[in-house]
Design an enzyme around this catalytic site. Structure first.
Site, PDB file in Angstrom:
ATOM      1  CG  MET A  54      -1.970  -1.113   1.206  1.00 45.38           C
ATOM      2  SD  MET A  54      -3.005  -1.170  -0.275  1.00 45.38           S
ATOM      3  CE  MET A  54      -4.047   0.255  -0.047  1.00 45.38           C
ATOM      4  CB  VAL A  91       3.461   0.661   9.495  1.00 49.51           C
ATOM      5  CG1 VAL A  91       4.434   1.775   9.105  1.00 49.51           C
ATOM      6  CG2 VAL A  91       2.540   1.140  10.607  1.00 49.51           C
ATOM      7  CD  GLU A 102      -5.182  -2.375  10.066  1.00 47.95           C
ATOM      8  OE1 GLU A 102      -4.380  -1.577   9.564  1.00 47.95           O
ATOM      9  OE2 GLU A 102      -6.402  -2.153  10.137  1.00 47.95           O
ATOM     10  CE  LYS A 160      -2.224   0.580  10.925  1.00 44.60           C
ATOM     11  NZ  LYS A 160      -1.698   0.836   9.594  1.00 44.60           N
ATOM     12  CB  SER A 168      -8.296  -1.831   6.095  1.00 39.55           C
ATOM     13  OG  SER A 168      -7.312  -2.714   6.544  1.00 39.55           O
ATOM     14  CG  HIS A 226      -9.633   2.429   3.808  1.00 39.30           C
ATOM     15  ND1 HIS A 226     -10.857   1.814   3.796  1.00 39.30           N
ATOM     16  CD2 HIS A 226      -8.740   1.449   3.538  1.00 39.30           C
ATOM     17  CE1 HIS A 226     -10.712   0.532   3.533  1.00 39.30           C
ATOM     18  NE2 HIS A 226      -9.438   0.292   3.374  1.00 39.30           N
TER      19      HIS A 226
HETATM   20  P1  NAI Z   1       2.649  -4.585   3.933  1.00 41.41           P
HETATM   21  O1  NAI Z   1       2.952  -5.677   4.888  1.00 41.41           O
HETATM   22  O2  NAI Z   1       2.811  -4.838   2.474  1.00 41.41           O
HETATM   23  O3  NAI Z   1       3.545  -3.315   4.272  1.00 41.41           O
HETATM   24  C1  NAI Z   1       3.759  -2.812   5.545  1.00 41.41           C
HETATM   25  C2  NAI Z   1       5.117  -2.127   5.527  1.00 41.41           C
HETATM   26  O4  NAI Z   1       5.292  -1.403   6.740  1.00 41.41           O
HETATM   27  C3  NAI Z   1       6.292  -3.076   5.419  1.00 41.41           C
HETATM   28  O5  NAI Z   1       7.120  -2.693   4.335  1.00 41.41           O
HETATM   29  C4  NAI Z   1       7.014  -2.891   6.751  1.00 41.41           C
HETATM   30  O6  NAI Z   1       8.429  -3.058   6.652  1.00 41.41           O
HETATM   31  C5  NAI Z   1       6.652  -1.470   7.083  1.00 41.41           C
HETATM   32  N1  NAI Z   1       6.881  -1.124   8.470  1.00 41.41           N
HETATM   33  C6  NAI Z   1       6.739  -1.878   9.576  1.00 41.41           C
HETATM   34  N2  NAI Z   1       7.114  -1.171  10.669  1.00 41.41           N
HETATM   35  C7  NAI Z   1       7.504   0.039  10.252  1.00 41.41           C
HETATM   36  C8  NAI Z   1       7.998   1.208  10.879  1.00 41.41           C
HETATM   37  N3  NAI Z   1       8.187   1.241  12.191  1.00 41.41           N
HETATM   38  N4  NAI Z   1       8.275   2.277  10.115  1.00 41.41           N
HETATM   39  C9  NAI Z   1       8.087   2.259   8.799  1.00 41.41           C
HETATM   40  N5  NAI Z   1       7.633   1.172   8.140  1.00 41.41           N
HETATM   41  C10 NAI Z   1       7.341   0.083   8.841  1.00 41.41           C
HETATM   42  O7  NAI Z   1       1.158  -4.120   4.267  1.00 41.41           O
HETATM   43  P2  NAI Z   1       0.079  -3.415   3.344  1.00 41.41           P
HETATM   44  O8  NAI Z   1      -0.772  -4.424   2.727  1.00 41.41           O
HETATM   45  O9  NAI Z   1       0.756  -2.409   2.510  1.00 41.41           O
HETATM   46  O10 NAI Z   1      -0.829  -2.678   4.443  1.00 41.41           O
HETATM   47  C11 NAI Z   1      -0.408  -1.536   5.146  1.00 41.41           C
HETATM   48  C12 NAI Z   1      -1.594  -0.898   5.836  1.00 41.41           C
HETATM   49  O11 NAI Z   1      -2.581  -0.613   4.866  1.00 41.41           O
HETATM   50  C13 NAI Z   1      -2.280  -1.741   6.890  1.00 41.41           C
HETATM   51  O12 NAI Z   1      -2.723  -0.912   7.909  1.00 41.41           O
HETATM   52  C14 NAI Z   1      -3.468  -2.337   6.145  1.00 41.41           C
HETATM   53  O13 NAI Z   1      -4.536  -2.677   7.007  1.00 41.41           O
HETATM   54  C15 NAI Z   1      -3.839  -1.176   5.259  1.00 41.41           C
HETATM   55  N6  NAI Z   1      -4.583  -1.504   4.057  1.00 41.41           N
HETATM   56  C16 NAI Z   1      -4.274  -2.591   3.310  1.00 41.41           C
HETATM   57  C17 NAI Z   1      -5.000  -2.889   2.169  1.00 41.41           C
HETATM   58  C18 NAI Z   1      -4.644  -4.080   1.348  1.00 41.41           C
HETATM   59  O14 NAI Z   1      -5.414  -4.410   0.431  1.00 41.41           O
HETATM   60  N7  NAI Z   1      -3.524  -4.731   1.596  1.00 41.41           N
HETATM   61  C19 NAI Z   1      -6.097  -2.036   1.716  1.00 41.41           C
HETATM   62  C20 NAI Z   1      -6.294  -0.860   2.534  1.00 41.41           C
HETATM   63  C21 NAI Z   1      -5.578  -0.633   3.661  1.00 41.41           C
END
Ligand code: NAI
Length: 720
Positions: free
Chosen positions: A330, A406, A408, A413, A439, A460
């Site tokens: 994302m 980051v 969920e 967060k 989300s 979102h």
């Molecule tokens: P992801 O797992 O692909 O990416 C999360 C990233 O956050 C990783 O690259 C991780 O290294 C990084 N991270 C972890 N701790 C960190 C920190 N302290 N500082 C900076 N970066 C850090 O997850 P994704 O799918 O991108 O989801 C991210 C957020 O978006 C979640 O809250 C999720 O619920 C939300 N979301 C996801 C959707 C989806 O379809 N996957 C749709 C809408 C929202």
């Protein structure tokens, strides 16, 4: 010609330039004034024919001509059929007069010519278009449940041939760039600027005194032949089947009407063809589907993009530098969206290396654009140069907006938001907006982790970010109007559509999406075969089946949300949950694991074990299955309205169509209620039937009961 929408200027060579310029509006449309003005103009051309050597049709607006008047088209009903038919017949007859006056006519297309605009140009013998990427040429009527009723079907089919007209223009309503329109033969010449445009059109009419349309020229053969020519006759029977396949069985009437009108129009003379086209048009425009689609995709969408849900006080805001926290799927998508419109992005992850992975993802997307010739290498380099990957929060200095994406996890967060709050403000234009892409986590709770909770807002995005046009903005208990307005403006800045909802479990889109996919799982448990579950959805107009969607989001996600809801005191468990548990217990968690409801390797196929787990039965009729998917979403949305999670019908309709795949043919999830046969009362009666047969989740909430009177509409209820 007082108040005319068409200006008449004749030059010394005898060329009349007709400038379309509706004084009452910023765009030209086919309103009553146009019809009157066109009639008067044609009368004058006929009267002064001897002194007119040619006609150039152009426009004084930014667009050439915007097309049909949607404000009146949406009001067409079966009761107004005669009036609608009379009007469309008149519009067509006028354009027919224009092309048969015996005077050469050229269109100088200075801006977008879509729908009615292109139909006017098609009634000219020659078309010159301004070669500017903003100029879009096409017949997008099908996207609003209509067909081009001003001669657009008849003329394009005769000009380009049946197959080309259907596939390149009519069935999907493509909006073409001028160069593509030239390649297709839809326009004849391009011009670099406005002066050259009119000059080329003038030169053409002066050089072609005997101009006539191809279909009025003796011996003209339609490219590819007519339905009676053997080559076309042999392929024609496959057309309807291909169309059904392309629509995945969704009951859109417009593409079928276009196909019929196109084929039939080639079997008769051109004047009869116009009559055929007109009748199909009237069927569509007086029907419910076009009303639904015009309401949602035109009026509701424009209201939202025009700021209906934005607090009106704060001044308009433009972001210059944005921080994105988390460079995962994302975060990378969000960084791409900002860099695309020229905003500098600091992309932060746990280390520079991790952030670079996110940037590499953006580079992949940009590289595809270059490979397809849609972006120059130079622009691509500049695009990527705007994104700075980092592992250091200090680099967020000067960011006006921070969006976190980051994992969920509330504690994580809290930490990243407060770190961003401390760093972003430094050296910038004041405190940064703190947005979360969560989300599921309540925004009010996330705001507890920072010093300035009023600046925290939910933003979102949907996956994949580069394709999905919607963003759901979530207002926490302490979110200020300034923060919401800023968030709204930032979303508009990246060209997406923001809906505004209040803070509650699952917000609006995830909550209602959840009811859809769990209903699919419940249908399976009740004995509907897996492919029947999927077909029920596809044939109702959903873009994908619920079991496929579950595999894509992974089965553990709804289970986790269910657990959280139970912890928060929810007592009713959806019957679909047991189905997910049964699969997850066998390690079948979804597509990412290669197995869920489907085996995804080597290719997608229903897992045979489902038949044992959920023996088939015919307990649920197919129509009930379809309506359960639609009703469960509509009833849950009505609850969202009742609980004030949603406060606008427009946001509900557009959010449901653009975010979670509710079928556009119903005009969105609340329009579905209003347009149901019998109106809200009809919907309520059917919802009660479904509740009696299948469970209390279908029971209509009070807000629907209050409106279940003959003149009631949900739209009026929410607006009031
Ligand atoms: P992801 O797992 O692909 O990416 C999360 C990233 O956050 C990783 O690259 C991780 O290294 C990084 N991270 C972890 N701790 C960190 C920190 N302290 N500082 C900076 N970066 C850090 O997850 P994704 O799918 O991108 O989801 C991210 C957020 O978006 C979640 O809250 C999720 O619920 C939300 N979301 C996801 C959707 C989806 O379809 N996957 C749709 C809408 C929202």
């Amino acid at each position: 010609m007082s108040d005319s929408t068409i200006r008449w200027e004749q030059d010394a060579d005898g060329v009349v330039v007709l400038t379309l310029d509706d004084p009452s509006s910023s765009a030209n449309t086919m309103n009553d004034a146009y019809v009157r003005s066109m009639g008067e103009t044609l009368d004058r051309l006929e009267a002064e024919k001897e002194s007119v050597r040619g006609v150039v049709v152009t426009s004084a607006k930014r667009t050439f001509f915007a097309g049909g008047n949607l404000g009146s088209l949406i009001q067409a009903t079966p009761d107004t059929t005669d009036a609608v038919l009379a009007q469309v017949t008149l519009v067509k007859a006028q354009l027919r007069r224009l092309e048969t006056l015996g005077i050469p006519v050229a269109a100088a297309v200075n801006g977008a010519a879509l729908g009615g605009g292109l139909e006017i140009a098609l009634a000219c013998h020659h078309r010159v278009a301004l070669d500017d990427p903003k100029v879009k040429i096409g017949l997008p009527e099908v996207t609003l449940g209509l067909l081009p009723g001003g001669g657009g079907v008849v003329r394009t089919v005769r000009l380009l041939g049946l197959t080309t007209a259907l596939l390149e223009l009519l069935l999907q309503g493509q909006q073409l760039r001028p160069s593509k329109a030239l390649e297709l033969g839809l326009v004849h010449e391009l011009a670099a600027d406005r002066d050259e445009l009119v000059a080329k059109a003038r030169a053409w009419v002066l050089a072609n005194p005997d101009a006539a349309q191809p279909w009025d020229t003796k011996g003209y053969k339609v490219p590819g032949g007519t339905p009676s020519s053997p080559s076309l006759a042999s392929t024609l029977p496959a057309f309807p089947a291909n169309l059904t396949k392309q629509l995945k069985g969704a009951p859109y009437p417009a593409p079928y009407a276009i196909l019929s009108a196109a084929v039939e129009s080639l079997q008769v003379d051109v004047d009869t063809a116009f009559t055929v086209e007109g009748r199909y048009f009237v069927d569509l425009v007086t029907g419910q589907v076009s009303t639904n689609m015009i309401q949602a995709l035109w009026f509701d969408l424009n209201a939202i993009n025009g700021g209906a849900s934005r607090p009106s006080g704060p001044e308009r805001y433009t972001a210059a530098k944005v921080g994105v926290l988390g460079a995962g799927m994302m975060g990378a998508g969000i960084a791409h969206a900002f860099a695309k419109v020229g905003v500098d992005v600091v992309l932060k992850d746990v280390s520079t290396e991790a952030a670079e992975k996110g940037k590499a993802h953006v580079a992949g997307l940009v590289g595809k654009q270059v490979a397809r010739g849609r972006m120059t290498q130079e622009k691509a380099d500049a695009f990527l140069a705007r994104i700075t990957p980092t592992g250091d929060a200090a680099d967020l200095a000067g960011c006006d907006v921070v969006v976190e994406a980051v994992f969920e996890d509330q504690a994580l967060k809290h930490r990243v938001l407060s770190e961003a709050e401390a760093n972003a403000g430094v050296g910038g234009g004041g405190p940064a907006l703190l947005a979360s892409n969560t989300s599921t986590l309540p925004i009010t709770g996330l705001a507890e982790g920072v010093q300035r909770p009023a600046d925290v807002v939910g933003m979102h995005f949907f996956s994949p970010v580069d394709k999905m046009p919607l963003v759901e903005l979530i207002v926490g208990e302490r979110t200020s109007d300034e923060a919401l307005a800023r968030a709204y403006d930032v979303v508009r800045q990246i060209g997406k559509t923001p809906i505004v909802v209040s803070d509650s479990r699952g917000f609006f889109t995830s909550r209602v999406f959840g009811t859809l996919v769990l209903e699919g799982a419940a249908l399976l448990a009740e004995g509907l075969a897996p492919m029947s579950v999927e077909r029920a959805a596809l044939q109702a107009g959903f873009p994908a089946g619920p079991l496929t969607l579950l595999d894509e989001v992974t089965l553990t996600l709804p289970l986790k949300i269910n657990e959280e809801a139970a912890k928060a005191g929810a007592t009713q468990e959806h019957p679909g949950i047991a189905v997910l548990r049964a699969l997850v217990e066998q390690g079948r968690t979804g597509k990412s694991a290669g197995k869920g409801f489907f085996d995804w390797q080597p290719e997608k196929r229903v897992w045979p074990g489902l038949a044992e787990l959920f023996p088939a039965s015919d307990a649920v009729p197919f129509r009930d299955a379809q309506e359960r998917l639609l009703f469960v979403m509509a009833v849950e949305t009505a609850r969202c309205v009742e609980e004030k999670v949603l406060s606008s019908v427009e946001d509900a309709n557009i959010g449901s169509i653009m975010g979670i795949g509710f079928p556009p043919l119903y005009g969105g999830v609340l329009q579905y209620v209003d347009q149901y046969p019998g109106g809200v009362a009809g919907f309520v009666a059917r919802a009660d039937e479904l509740a009696d047969a299948y469970g209390e989740r279908f029971r209509p909430p009070a807000i629907l009961l209050e409106r279940a009177v003959p003149a009631g509409s949900l739209r009026a209820a929410v607006a009031g």
